[in-house]
Design a protein around this motif. Structure first.
Motif, short mmCIF file in Angstrom:
data_model
loop_
_atom_site.label_atom_id
_atom_site.label_comp_id
_atom_site.label_asym_id
_atom_site.label_seq_id
_atom_site.Cartn_x
_atom_site.Cartn_y
_atom_site.Cartn_z
N GLU A 2 0.83 -1.20 0.00
CA GLU A 2 0.00 0.00 0.00
C GLU A 2 0.87 1.26 0.00
O GLU A 2 0.54 2.25 -0.65
CB GLU A 2 -0.92 0.01 1.22
N LYS A 3 2.00 1.19 0.71
CA LYS A 3 2.89 2.34 0.77
C LYS A 3 3.44 2.67 -0.62
O LYS A 3 3.49 3.83 -1.02
CB LYS A 3 4.03 2.09 1.76
N GLU A 5 2.06 1.97 -3.46
CA GLU A 5 0.95 2.52 -4.24
C GLU A 5 0.73 4.00 -3.92
O GLU A 5 0.47 4.80 -4.82
CB GLU A 5 -0.33 1.72 -3.98
N ASN A 6 0.86 4.35 -2.64
CA ASN A 6 0.73 5.74 -2.25
C ASN A 6 1.86 6.60 -2.82
O ASN A 6 1.63 7.73 -3.25
CB ASN A 6 0.68 5.88 -0.73
N ALA A 9 1.05 7.19 -6.37
CA ALA A 9 -0.04 8.15 -6.46
C ALA A 9 0.46 9.58 -6.20
O ALA A 9 0.06 10.52 -6.90
CB ALA A 9 -1.14 7.79 -5.47
N ILE A 10 1.34 9.73 -5.25
CA ILE A 10 1.91 11.05 -4.95
C ILE A 10 2.70 11.57 -6.13
O ILE A 10 2.55 12.72 -6.56
CB ILE A 10 2.78 10.99 -3.67
N GLN A 35 -3.55 14.44 3.18
CA GLN A 35 -4.11 13.38 2.34
C GLN A 35 -3.30 12.09 2.48
O GLN A 35 -3.85 11.00 2.32
CB GLN A 35 -4.12 13.81 0.87
N TYR A 36 -2.01 12.24 2.71
CA TYR A 36 -1.10 11.10 2.88
C TYR A 36 -0.30 11.32 4.15
O TYR A 36 -0.16 12.46 4.61
CB TYR A 36 -0.14 10.96 1.70
N ASP A 37 0.26 10.24 4.69
CA ASP A 37 1.08 10.43 5.88
C ASP A 37 2.42 11.06 5.50
O ASP A 37 2.88 10.94 4.37
CB ASP A 37 1.27 9.11 6.65
N THR A 40 5.36 8.95 3.98
CA THR A 40 5.19 8.58 2.57
C THR A 40 5.42 9.79 1.66
O THR A 40 6.07 9.67 0.62
CB THR A 40 3.78 7.99 2.33
#
Length: 109
Positions: A2-3, A5-6, A9-10, A35-37, A40
């Motif tokens: 998931e990280k 993928e984030n 996306a970023i 929106q994101y941590d 990330t």
């Protein structure tokens, strides 16, 4: 998984690359903050978390405490400079302001 993928996306969202200037990266990261941590976000654009937090918390947008203090000093210096018809240098302005501050029990650095 998931990280990663984030991170992808970023990188797709921002208008800069990892090779952009730090200022550009910080501007883009600020837009995505929330929106994101932070881990990330910083990893995606290769910005240290400390730099990012400094940008967010001690921002460069002019509302930080040191900017307000600097503006206060600028006004005080300008007063002395104008009072002496704009002929004094930095050292004499410093001496005059220090003398005035000590006579008024202020600390002026």
């Amino acid at each position: 998984m998931e990280k990663l993928e984030n991170v992808i996306a970023i990188l797709k969202t921002v208008d800069c690359t990892t090779h952009a200037s730090l200022k550009e990266k910080l501007t883009e990261l600020e837009l995505l903050h929330g929106q994101y941590d932070v881990h990330t976000l910083c990893e995606a654009l290769e910005v240290s978390r400390g730099t990012f937090y400094n940008h967010i918390l001690r921002n460069k947008r002019g509302n930080a405490w040191f900017e307000k203090r600097r503006e206060e000093y600028r006004i005080l210096i300008r007063e002395v400079f104008d009072e002496y018809r704009q002929v004094l240098g930095a050292e004499k302005i410093w001496m005059i302001r220090t003398a005035r501050a000590s006579s008024q029990h202020q600390v002026w650095r």
